[in-house]
Design a protein around this motif. Structure first.
Motif, PDB file in Angstrom:
ATOM      1  N   ILE A  33     -10.516 -12.907 -13.735  1.00 36.65           N
ATOM      2  CA  ILE A  33     -10.753 -12.657 -12.318  1.00 36.65           C
ATOM      3  C   ILE A  33      -9.402 -12.573 -11.632  1.00 36.65           C
ATOM      4  CG2 ILE A  33     -11.655 -13.633 -10.173  1.00 36.65           C
ATOM      5  CD1 ILE A  33     -13.931 -14.846 -11.768  1.00 36.65           C
ATOM      6  N   VAL A  34      -9.182 -11.511 -10.871  1.00 33.93           N
ATOM      7  CA  VAL A  34      -7.900 -11.291 -10.189  1.00 33.93           C
ATOM      8  C   VAL A  34      -8.116 -11.343  -8.688  1.00 33.93           C
ATOM      9  CG1 VAL A  34      -5.966  -9.703  -9.853  1.00 33.93           C
ATOM     10  CG2 VAL A  34      -7.087  -9.856 -12.095  1.00 33.93           C
ATOM     11  N   SER A  35      -7.385 -12.230  -8.032  1.00 31.92           N
ATOM     12  CA  SER A  35      -7.527 -12.417  -6.592  1.00 31.92           C
ATOM     13  C   SER A  35      -6.155 -12.344  -5.924  1.00 31.92           C
ATOM     14  CB  SER A  35      -8.196 -13.766  -6.306  1.00 31.92           C
ATOM     15  OG  SER A  35      -8.550 -13.908  -4.950  1.00 31.92           O
ATOM     16  N   GLY A  60      -0.383  -5.754  -7.451  1.00 32.50           N
ATOM     17  CA  GLY A  60      -0.782  -6.883  -8.281  1.00 32.50           C
ATOM     18  C   GLY A  60      -1.930  -6.530  -9.203  1.00 32.50           C
ATOM     19  N   ARG A  61      -2.905  -5.811  -8.673  1.00 29.89           N
ATOM     20  CA  ARG A  61      -4.054  -5.425  -9.503  1.00 29.89           C
ATOM     21  C   ARG A  61      -3.614  -4.558 -10.677  1.00 29.89           C
ATOM     22  NH1 ARG A  61      -9.399  -4.172  -5.734  1.00 29.89           N
ATOM     23  NH2 ARG A  61      -9.744  -6.342  -5.066  1.00 29.89           N
ATOM     24  N   ASN A  62      -2.670  -3.666 -10.428  1.00 32.39           N
ATOM     25  CA  ASN A  62      -2.192  -2.795 -11.492  1.00 32.39           C
ATOM     26  C   ASN A  62      -1.456  -3.604 -12.554  1.00 32.39           C
ATOM     27  OD1 ASN A  62      -1.704  -0.149 -12.663  1.00 32.39           O
ATOM     28  ND2 ASN A  62       0.414  -0.353 -11.977  1.00 32.39           N
ATOM     29  N   ARG A  63      -0.642  -4.556 -12.111  1.00 35.07           N
ATOM     30  CA  ARG A  63       0.076  -5.413 -13.054  1.00 35.07           C
ATOM     31  C   ARG A  63      -0.906  -6.201 -13.924  1.00 35.07           C
ATOM     32  NH1 ARG A  63       4.432  -9.633 -10.734  1.00 35.07           N
ATOM     33  NH2 ARG A  63       5.292  -7.627 -10.012  1.00 35.07           N
ATOM     34  N   ALA A  64      -1.921  -6.771 -13.282  1.00 38.29           N
ATOM     35  CA  ALA A  64      -2.913  -7.544 -14.032  1.00 38.29           C
ATOM     36  C   ALA A  64      -3.675  -6.653 -15.004  1.00 38.29           C
ATOM     37  CB  ALA A  64      -3.880  -8.220 -13.064  1.00 38.29           C
ATOM     38  N   ALA A  65      -4.054  -5.472 -14.552  1.00 38.92           N
ATOM     39  CA  ALA A  65      -4.816  -4.557 -15.406  1.00 38.92           C
ATOM     40  C   ALA A  65      -4.041  -4.168 -16.653  1.00 38.92           C
ATOM     41  CB  ALA A  65      -5.194  -3.311 -14.609  1.00 38.92           C
ATOM     42  N   LYS A  66      -2.783  -3.850 -16.493  1.00 39.54           N
ATOM     43  CA  LYS A  66      -1.978  -3.378 -17.622  1.00 39.54           C
ATOM     44  C   LYS A  66      -1.696  -4.487 -18.641  1.00 39.54           C
ATOM     45  CE  LYS A  66      -0.179   0.329 -17.551  1.00 39.54           C
ATOM     46  NZ  LYS A  66      -0.608   1.658 -18.077  1.00 39.54           N
ATOM     47  N   HIS A  67      -1.738  -5.741 -18.193  1.00 43.01           N
ATOM     48  CA  HIS A  67      -1.365  -6.853 -19.070  1.00 43.01           C
ATOM     49  C   HIS A  67      -2.541  -7.741 -19.479  1.00 43.01           C
ATOM     50  CE1 HIS A  67       2.566  -5.831 -17.226  1.00 43.01           C
ATOM     51  NE2 HIS A  67       3.030  -6.164 -18.413  1.00 43.01           N
ATOM     52  N   GLY A 104      -4.618   1.140 -15.896  1.00 41.32           N
ATOM     53  CA  GLY A 104      -4.136   0.285 -14.824  1.00 41.32           C
ATOM     54  C   GLY A 104      -5.038   0.346 -13.606  1.00 41.32           C
ATOM     55  N   TYR A 105      -4.455   0.066 -12.448  1.00 43.47           N
ATOM     56  CA  TYR A 105      -5.190   0.147 -11.182  1.00 43.47           C
ATOM     57  C   TYR A 105      -4.429   1.096 -10.269  1.00 43.47           C
ATOM     58  CZ  TYR A 105      -8.213  -1.310  -7.344  1.00 43.47           C
ATOM     59  OH  TYR A 105      -9.139  -1.326  -6.328  1.00 43.47           O
ATOM     60  N   CYS A 106      -4.892   2.347 -10.233  1.00 43.03           N
ATOM     61  CA  CYS A 106      -4.201   3.415  -9.490  1.00 43.03           C
ATOM     62  C   CYS A 106      -2.758   3.559  -9.964  1.00 43.03           C
ATOM     63  CB  CYS A 106      -4.248   3.161  -7.988  1.00 43.03           C
ATOM     64  SG  CYS A 106      -5.911   3.181  -7.279  1.00 43.03           S
ATOM     65  N   ASP A 107      -2.529   3.314 -11.238  1.00 45.41           N
ATOM     66  CA  ASP A 107      -1.181   3.389 -11.800  1.00 45.41           C
ATOM     67  C   ASP A 107      -0.595   4.787 -11.680  1.00 45.41           C
ATOM     68  OD1 ASP A 107       0.980   2.115 -13.441  1.00 45.41           O
ATOM     69  OD2 ASP A 107       0.404   3.671 -14.866  1.00 45.41           O
ATOM     70  N   LEU A 112      -1.080   6.876  -9.262  1.00 48.56           N
ATOM     71  CA  LEU A 112      -0.888   7.259  -7.856  1.00 48.56           C
ATOM     72  C   LEU A 112       0.257   6.432  -7.286  1.00 48.56           C
ATOM     73  CD1 LEU A 112      -4.630   7.432  -6.713  1.00 48.56           C
ATOM     74  CD2 LEU A 112      -3.189   9.274  -7.610  1.00 48.56           C
ATOM     75  N   ASN A 113       1.460   6.970  -7.352  1.00 44.84           N
ATOM     76  CA  ASN A 113       2.650   6.217  -6.980  1.00 44.84           C
ATOM     77  C   ASN A 113       2.618   5.719  -5.541  1.00 44.84           C
ATOM     78  OD1 ASN A 113       5.417   5.284  -7.646  1.00 44.84           O
ATOM     79  ND2 ASN A 113       6.002   6.759  -6.056  1.00 44.84           N
ATOM     80  N   VAL A 114       1.948   6.467  -4.677  1.00 49.10           N
ATOM     81  CA  VAL A 114       1.899   6.086  -3.271  1.00 49.10           C
ATOM     82  C   VAL A 114       1.230   4.731  -3.076  1.00 49.10           C
ATOM     83  CG1 VAL A 114      -0.308   7.202  -2.765  1.00 49.10           C
ATOM     84  CG2 VAL A 114       1.396   6.976  -0.949  1.00 49.10           C
ATOM     85  N   TYR A 115       0.334   4.357  -4.000  1.00 57.03           N
ATOM     86  CA  TYR A 115      -0.350   3.074  -3.903  1.00 57.03           C
ATOM     87  C   TYR A 115       0.365   1.966  -4.666  1.00 57.03           C
ATOM     88  CZ  TYR A 115      -4.316   5.480  -1.785  1.00 57.03           C
ATOM     89  OH  TYR A 115      -5.121   6.200  -0.939  1.00 57.03           O
ATOM     90  N   GLN A 116       1.553   2.257  -5.168  1.00 57.60           N
ATOM     91  CA  GLN A 116       2.345   1.247  -5.874  1.00 57.60           C
ATOM     92  C   GLN A 116       3.635   0.933  -5.115  1.00 57.60           C
ATOM     93  OE1 GLN A 116       0.994  -0.290  -8.439  1.00 57.60           O
ATOM     94  NE2 GLN A 116      -0.777   1.088  -8.376  1.00 57.60           N
ATOM     95  N   GLN A 117       3.651   1.254  -3.818  1.00 55.60           N
ATOM     96  CA  GLN A 117       4.823   1.018  -2.992  1.00 55.60           C
ATOM     97  C   GLN A 117       4.653  -0.233  -2.143  1.00 55.60           C
ATOM     98  OE1 GLN A 117       7.510   2.993  -3.478  1.00 55.60           O
ATOM     99  NE2 GLN A 117       6.175   3.917  -5.030  1.00 55.60           N
ATOM    100  N   PRO A 118       5.638  -1.141  -2.125  1.00 49.44           N
ATOM    101  CA  PRO A 118       5.564  -2.352  -1.295  1.00 49.44           C
ATOM    102  C   PRO A 118       5.403  -1.994   0.184  1.00 49.44           C
ATOM    103  CG  PRO A 118       7.375  -2.496  -2.870  1.00 49.44           C
ATOM    104  CD  PRO A 118       6.880  -1.080  -2.916  1.00 49.44           C
ATOM    105  N   LYS A 119       4.812  -2.921   0.938  1.00 45.28           N
ATOM    106  CA  LYS A 119       4.565  -2.707   2.363  1.00 45.28           C
ATOM    107  C   LYS A 119       5.083  -3.903   3.168  1.00 45.28           C
ATOM    108  CE  LYS A 119       2.435   1.272   2.349  1.00 45.28           C
ATOM    109  NZ  LYS A 119       2.945   2.433   3.109  1.00 45.28           N
ATOM    110  N   GLU A 120       5.333  -3.667   4.449  1.00 49.31           N
ATOM    111  CA  GLU A 120       5.825  -4.730   5.325  1.00 49.31           C
ATOM    112  C   GLU A 120       4.690  -5.480   6.008  1.00 49.31           C
ATOM    113  OE1 GLU A 120       8.965  -5.750   5.402  1.00 49.31           O
ATOM    114  OE2 GLU A 120       9.248  -4.253   3.814  1.00 49.31           O
TER     115      GLU A 120
END
Length: 299
Positions: free
Chosen positions: A55-57, A129-136, A225-228, A230-238
């Protein structure tokens, strides 16, 4: 072109890319165009027995909800199989840091705590985070959820049972029990509240795997992954951004998911959203809109 100029240009175009992806994910363009290998159900392994479920939260300044989620797992752990609970949080969120420290000291049979502190801008784009968890993940199935979802008595055991011998790409709980929109001073939203017995919950039905109820086959998660893609969804936000990537994920997979039945899955609904500036005019407007929508639709 200098690197700084390239980055500035890319950042300025990001909102355009996001808008175009939202348009594409509405079904106007096939999702398989944007993924190297769209998963196929017949190629997935159907496992049985004592399954490993992850479970990923995520939690950003929502420790009052996370406390209930962690308590639900602590009080009602699985009696068969293995559960890994992965939490992404920020070291800047002091209340969540304290809660994590409390549960790190608690050992529960069949439960592995996987608390991961990441930089705040990465936390604020949930897909990272979801993408990181999915890949690992090493799990048979991985559930992407939010910290306001609770797994009460027999919920995790019913999940293990519902996933027996399945080779679906994506599944989701068809129904759960949810509160009405709670105000910030509601007892349930206070850190000292230890019971939800006096809270009114109502049944909610779902027709697709929305943001906090996406349960993905482990082989699919590791592959795509999780939208791996789609680079636009792997960009940090403020700031915490609206999670349009949830719909994009289903679009990439080519399915809205298959419904399953679970016991005692609960959702705490609340008026205030952490991604909006507290007490701002925009925040007040969004709260009013959510309240009206909830009254009209029950959602």
């Amino acid at each position: 072109m200098p690197t700084a100029v390239k980055n500035s240009t890319a950042n300025s175009l990001t909102p355009i890319y996001e808008f175009l992806l939202r348009f594409a994910a509405s079904g106007f363009i096939p999702g398989h165009w944007f993924i190297s290998k769209q998963p196929k159900k017949h190629q997935l392994t159907a496992k049985s027995g004592k399954l490993h479920i992850e479970i990923v939260s995520h939690c950003w300044q929502y420790s009052q909800f996370l406390s209930h989620q962690l308590a639900s797992i602590s009080h009602f752990p699985p009696t068969s199989g293995q559960l890994t609970f992965t939490l992404f949080y920020s070291s800047e969120d002091e209340a969540t840091v304290a809660l994590v420290a409390q549960y790190q000291a608690i050992s529960i049979e069949r439960v592995t705590w996987n608390f991961q502190a990441i930089d705040t801008p990465q936390l604020l784009r949930r897909a990272i985070g979801r993408n990181r968890a999915a890949k690992h993940t090493q799990a048979d199935w991985i559930w992407f959820t939010d910290c306001d979802v609770l797994f009460l008595e027999n919920c995790l055991d019913s999940l293990n049972q519902a996933l027996q011998n399945r080779n679906d790409i994506l599944v989701f709980p068809q129904q759960l029990k949810a509160t009405c929109l709670l105000k910030s001073n509601n007892q349930l939203l206070q850190p000292t509240c230890e019971s939800i017995k006096n809270t009114e919950f109502k049944h909610r039905e779902f027709k697709k795997a929305t943001g906090p109820i996406q349960i993905v086959h482990g082989d699919v998660a590791r592959e795509v992954g999780y939208c791996d893609s789609l680079n636009v969804y792997q960009q940090p936000k403020e700031r915490w951004v609206k999670t349009y990537e949830d719909r994009a994920f289903r679009w990439l997979l080519g399915t809205h998911g298959t419904p399953i039945q679970l016991k005692n899955l609960y959702l705490i609904r609340h008026e205030e959203k952490g991604r909006y500036k507290k007490d701002s005019e925009f925040s007040k407007l969004r709260q009013a809109i959510r309240k009206i929508k909830s009254d009209l639709t029950g959602r």
